[in-house]
Design a protein around this motif. Structure first.
Motif, PDB file in Angstrom:
ATOM      1  N   HIS A 155       0.763  -1.265   0.053  1.00 18.32           N
ATOM      2  CA  HIS A 155       0.102   0.083  -0.158  1.00 18.32           C
ATOM      3  C   HIS A 155       0.761   1.311  -0.049  1.00 18.32           C
ATOM      4  O   HIS A 155       0.623   2.302  -0.683  1.00 18.32           O
ATOM      5  N   GLU A 156       1.708   1.391   0.868  1.00 19.12           N
ATOM      6  CA  GLU A 156       2.666   2.408   0.974  1.00 19.12           C
ATOM      7  C   GLU A 156       3.390   2.589  -0.410  1.00 19.12           C
ATOM      8  O   GLU A 156       3.737   3.702  -0.805  1.00 19.12           O
ATOM      9  N   LEU A 158       2.752   1.734  -3.284  1.00 20.32           N
ATOM     10  CA  LEU A 158       1.653   1.922  -4.622  1.00 20.32           C
ATOM     11  C   LEU A 158       1.503   3.478  -4.368  1.00 20.32           C
ATOM     12  O   LEU A 158       1.598   4.133  -5.370  1.00 20.32           O
ATOM     13  N   ASN A 159       1.108   3.983  -3.273  1.00 21.87           N
ATOM     14  CA  ASN A 159       0.810   5.152  -2.959  1.00 21.87           C
ATOM     15  C   ASN A 159       2.120   6.109  -3.239  1.00 21.87           C
ATOM     16  O   ASN A 159       1.943   7.234  -3.842  1.00 21.87           O
ATOM     17  N   PHE A 160       3.401   5.781  -2.737  1.00 20.01           N
ATOM     18  CA  PHE A 160       4.477   6.565  -3.106  1.00 20.01           C
ATOM     19  C   PHE A 160       4.668   6.813  -4.298  1.00 20.01           C
ATOM     20  O   PHE A 160       5.078   7.596  -5.100  1.00 20.01           O
ATOM     21  N   ALA A 161       4.508   5.638  -5.131  1.00 18.70           N
ATOM     22  CA  ALA A 161       4.872   5.739  -6.677  1.00 18.70           C
ATOM     23  C   ALA A 161       3.730   6.504  -7.528  1.00 18.70           C
ATOM     24  O   ALA A 161       4.278   7.493  -8.332  1.00 18.70           O
ATOM     25  N   ALA A 162       2.497   6.497  -6.798  1.00 20.69           N
ATOM     26  CA  ALA A 162       1.554   7.450  -7.490  1.00 20.69           C
ATOM     27  C   ALA A 162       1.708   8.987  -7.117  1.00 20.69           C
ATOM     28  O   ALA A 162       1.921   9.898  -8.177  1.00 20.69           O
ATOM     29  N   VAL A 163       2.202   9.203  -5.877  1.00 23.33           N
ATOM     30  CA  VAL A 163       2.111  10.508  -5.316  1.00 23.33           C
ATOM     31  C   VAL A 163       3.395  11.347  -5.956  1.00 23.33           C
ATOM     32  O   VAL A 163       3.467  12.459  -6.210  1.00 23.33           O
ATOM     33  N   TYR A 199      -5.395   5.113  -5.388  1.00 28.52           N
ATOM     34  CA  TYR A 199      -4.043   5.950  -5.542  1.00 28.52           C
ATOM     35  C   TYR A 199      -4.099   6.799  -6.484  1.00 28.52           C
ATOM     36  O   TYR A 199      -2.895   7.480  -6.852  1.00 28.52           O
ATOM     37  N   GLY A 200      -5.306   6.867  -7.011  1.00 29.35           N
ATOM     38  CA  GLY A 200      -5.113   7.732  -8.288  1.00 29.35           C
ATOM     39  C   GLY A 200      -4.181   7.242  -9.701  1.00 29.35           C
ATOM     40  O   GLY A 200      -3.895   8.091 -10.419  1.00 29.35           O
ATOM     41  N   GLY A 228       7.123  10.604 -18.581  1.00 26.77           N
ATOM     42  CA  GLY A 228       7.149  11.394 -17.644  1.00 26.77           C
ATOM     43  C   GLY A 228       5.414  11.666 -16.803  1.00 26.77           C
ATOM     44  O   GLY A 228       5.490  12.590 -16.124  1.00 26.77           O
ATOM     45  N   GLU A 229       4.546  10.803 -17.400  1.00 25.37           N
ATOM     46  CA  GLU A 229       3.322  11.013 -16.731  1.00 25.37           C
ATOM     47  C   GLU A 229       2.859  10.050 -15.517  1.00 25.37           C
ATOM     48  O   GLU A 229       1.801   9.829 -15.458  1.00 25.37           O
ATOM     49  N   GLY A 230       3.885   9.501 -15.082  1.00 25.85           N
ATOM     50  CA  GLY A 230       3.782   8.772 -13.609  1.00 25.85           C
ATOM     51  C   GLY A 230       3.462   7.079 -13.849  1.00 25.85           C
ATOM     52  O   GLY A 230       3.711   6.559 -14.823  1.00 25.85           O
ATOM     53  N   ALA A 231       3.062   6.658 -12.739  1.00 24.27           N
ATOM     54  CA  ALA A 231       2.809   5.425 -12.567  1.00 24.27           C
ATOM     55  C   ALA A 231       1.539   4.728 -13.064  1.00 24.27           C
ATOM     56  O   ALA A 231       0.499   5.342 -13.178  1.00 24.27           O
ATOM     57  N   SER A 232       1.500   3.338 -13.241  1.00 23.73           N
ATOM     58  CA  SER A 232       0.190   2.712 -13.723  1.00 23.73           C
ATOM     59  C   SER A 232      -0.001   1.238 -13.106  1.00 23.73           C
ATOM     60  O   SER A 232       1.176   0.853 -12.687  1.00 23.73           O
ATOM     61  N   LEU A 233      -1.167   0.838 -13.071  1.00 22.04           N
ATOM     62  CA  LEU A 233      -1.440  -0.414 -12.650  1.00 22.04           C
ATOM     63  C   LEU A 233      -1.879  -1.333 -13.858  1.00 22.04           C
ATOM     64  O   LEU A 233      -2.811  -0.663 -14.461  1.00 22.04           O
TER      65      LEU A 233
END
Lengths: 384, 343
Positions: A155-156, A158-163, A199-200, A228-233
């Motif tokens: 959880h931490e 996933l959130n860290f990667a997202a934020v 997590y958005g 550079g548009e961030g993380a995905s699941l």
């Protein structure tokens, strides 16, 4: 659908078959007693591992979970190294210090996981953070079973990667089972894609047994991260076809369900696709599989012929400078025989007769023979 | 402090020049100077950036070094330590702040199962520092007062330091950042603003990990301790000198893993009477390990059994009379010392 050449598709088919051949050989080595630890197979999940890793570039990094043999092979792992690792050889990637796929190989962009679940994402985040800080357009990919996503660390992570908007792709391998716990007892969410909302994270659900669909989703997520548009699941719907490990005959699985998923075997399906689309003939694929069998057998033989580590190597590498406790008198080695300890490590102690240690006899005296030429220290009587 | 550092760089310090520096400023200076001289050092943690840290250790850092090197994170200690490990694999030297070391507990898995073992397993170490405030005496209750060193003491691969002086706070933090292995850096919150020292401004302060320091020389009794208890021990030693004419030696371990076994053995052999003092609870506390070292290395020099003076075996209580009872006091040290001397 992202485009792939005929060669790339055959290469993916080959990687999936290599995964299976290698694991079948591992199972044989396990039954022969060459593998002293656990063996966790990825039968039925080969398309998820291969299709996703195939979307990465050589300069990217990947951290596998336990059922991602295919991803490691796509990264370029030599089968002989996997055999050395499982059979605990000195020339294994961890030198016999750790088992399964717990190795890190920087030149292949492989970060080794550890057994507590969810952790490799948290660590790989730091690799992705490094890429971001340095302004490099490199990407990280990691894997978690649906069970692993229930840990606090996951959880931490996933959130860290997202934020932090890290260049990260997380493949959630929904293989229905966390050891013996069915996925509907791991979480109350209806669909595993629901977790992304917390997590958005952008999310895409794929048939994890369809290598092309997995590849397509991974390509999309990797490209997004690289821009550079961030993380995905990615949620890959698949099925663990064998028990958790060799010791588990999975009596808790409904045979009918297993049979239904066997119909969806990812290698059979992709093989039919390759033939129906004229990319190869049935005979051609059979010949490829035959070559892989020989390659795998030779690699296994080579690994097993290698030495196991020397016992004393257990001491090395806990710290950068060693040894942390080299030969000091209270180590096991010294207890076994003080005389074996390196010269000079015996403590200075009072000389002459009448000291408590020398007058008391017993095992304490026996191990101290040959250590009498010490003169400093206080003289004292027989103790309190 | 940041301004003072900048001013220093403009005007070369005179030989022998010193400046009054608190324990807290010493930590600040070490971080600042390492970040100034080494681009691979960055910091991350909760409220370290915009707010400058709960204790203002990193105030001004965000403006100076920017958001890529001063990273405000979510309240996610495991993610903080995990990211530090990964970044260290890529050549960075991250310094992770735990807002209070009590909150290291959610990161325990990452520290014990990943950071500590990664070099042994894979050959690639984790050059990270995990720093934060420890210790009781600040009326902060059970979750802002703990001394967690013994949770980690039995984990090979980790190093641990716990400075008592401003000089050591600075020198050990610099050494920790430069050390290739993961270092837990325990700073005692009670000392942050209470300890002030004249620190040299014309030399690089660097204190090697693994070396103890004789805080006060003595002949008759050794008090082995670290952190804020160094000052409790020193006050007890003063009383022993004044009231009984006894000369007590105070050994400040400074490093808790590795422990300076030679220094422990040396003081034990010198005085023959050893008291181990710490503010963590007794059972399983490091005093047991130090006692074992004394027994194995200096048994034949001892005139009395080793005595431990520690906190009681309870959580750290909040109310002042309770916390004072919990913590070892000067009187407790004196009682044990007198027992040892009379033995």
């Amino acid at each position: 659908m992202a485009s792939l050449t005929r060669e790339q598709m055959l290469d993916m088919y080959r990687s999936m078959c290599l995964t299976r051949a290698l694991e079948e050989r591992l199972e044989r080595l396990f039954k022969q007693g060459h593998i002293v630890g656990g063996l966790y197979r990825s039968l039925g999940q080969e398309a998820t591992a291969v299709g996703s890793a195939y979307a990465l570039e050589p300069e990217d990094w990947l951290a596998p979970s336990i059922r991602d043999m295919g991803a490691l092979l796509v990264r370029g792992l030599a089968p002989v190294d996997m055999f050395r690792q499982y059979t605990a050889r000195r020339d294994a990637p961890t030198g016999g210090k750790d088992n399964t796929n717990h190795f890190t190989i920087p030149e292949l962009g492989i970060l080794g996981p550890v057994s507590p679940l969810g952790t490799q994402l948290a660590v790989l985040n730091g690799v992705a953070l490094s890429f971001r800080i340095r302004g490099e357009s490199r990407v990280c990919m990691t894997y978690q079973g649906e069970g692993a996503t229930r840990t606090g660390t996951s959880h931490e992570g996933l959130n860290f990667a997202a934020v932090q908007r890290l260049p990260m792709v997380v493949v959630l391998e929904h293989n229905r089972w966390a050891f013996s716990t069915r996925s509907d007892r791991e979480a109350a969410v209806g669909a595993w894609t629901d977790v992304a909302g917390a997590y958005g994270l952008p999310v895409r659900q794929v048939d994890g047994n369809d290598v092309l669909e997995v590849y397509d989703a991974a390509r999309e997520a990797v490209d997004r991260a690289r821009r550079g548009e961030g993380a995905s699941l990615i949620v890959a719907e698949t099925y663990r076809m064998l028990g958790h490990a060799q010791h588990d005959p999975q009596p808790y699985v409904d045979p009918a369900e297993l049979e239904a998923w066997r119909e969806r075997d990812p290698i059979d399906r992709f093989g039919r696709y390759v033939i129906e689309n004229g990319l190869a003939t049935e005979e051609g694929l059979a010949a490829m599989r035959g070559e892989l069998e020989s390659e795998v057998a030779a690699a296994a033989d080579e690994a097993v012929a290698g030495p196991r580590p020397d016992p004393e190597e257990a001491r090395t590498r806990a710290y950068a400078a060693e040894p942390a406790d080299g030969g000091v008198p209270w180590t096991r080695r010294a207890v076994v025989g003080y005389a074996d300890a390196p010269a000079g490590v015996a403590p200075a102690r009072p000389s002459g007769s009448g000291t408590p240690g020398e007058s008391s006899g017993g095992s304490g005296t026996a191990v101290r023979q040959g250590d009498a030429a010490v003169t400093d220290g206080k003289q004292r009587g027989g103790g309190a | 402090m940041a301004e003072a550092t900048a001013a220093q760089q403009r005007a070369p310090a005179e030989p022998g020049a010193t400046r009054e520096t608190t324990y807290l400023e010493a930590i600040r200076e070490a971080l600042w100077e390492e970040m100034k001289t080494d681009d691979s050092v960055f910091i991350l943690g909760e409220d370290v950036g915009v707010y400058g840290g709960a204790f203002k250790i990193t105030e001004g850092f965000l403006d100076e070094f920017g958001p890529d090197r001063v990273i405000d994170t979510p309240i996610s200690e495991a993610a903080i330590v995990g990211a530090s490990i990964g970044a260290s694999h890529m050549g960075f030297k991250p310094v992770a702040e735990m807002q209070f070391m009590d909150f290291v507990a959610p990161a325990f898995d990452m520290i014990v199962n990943f950071a500590a073992k990664v070099r042994y397993r894979t050959g690639f170490g984790a050059q990270i520092v995990i720093r934060g405030p420890v210790g009781a005496g600040a009326r902060a209750g059970p979750f802002h007062s703990q001394s967690p060193e013994s949770y980690f003491a039995n984990v090979p691969g980790l190093k641990m330091v716990a400075p008592a002086t401003a000089y050591d706070a600075k020198g050990l933090l610099r050494a920790s950042i430069r050390d290739p292995d993961p270092v837990l850096y325990f700073e005692h919150k009670f000392l942050y603003r209470r300890i002030k020292e004249q620190l040299p401004t014309d030399e690089e302060i660097l204190v090697p990990i693994g070396k103890a320091r004789v805080h006060r020389e003595g002949e008759d009794l050794s008090i082995i301790t670290w952190g804020a208890m160094v000052y409790t021990a020193a006050r007890a030693a003063d009383r022993l000198a004044e009231e009984e004419g006894v000369s007590a030696e105070v050994l400040d371990l400074r490093s808790l893993r590795p422990v300076d076994v030679e220094a422990v053995a040396e003081t034990a052999r010198k005085t023959g009477r050893v008291l181990v003092l710490h503010e963590a609870p007794r059972f399983g506390g490091l005093a047991g390990e130090i006692t074992a070292v004394v027994c194995e290395e200096a048994f034949e020099w001892l005139d009395a059994p080793v005595r431990r003076v520690t906190a009681i075996d309870t959580p750290v209580p909040y109310s002042p009379p309770l916390e004072d009872y919990y913590l070892p006091q000067v009187e407790d040290v004196l009682t044990a010392a007198r027992w040892l001397l009379a033995y």
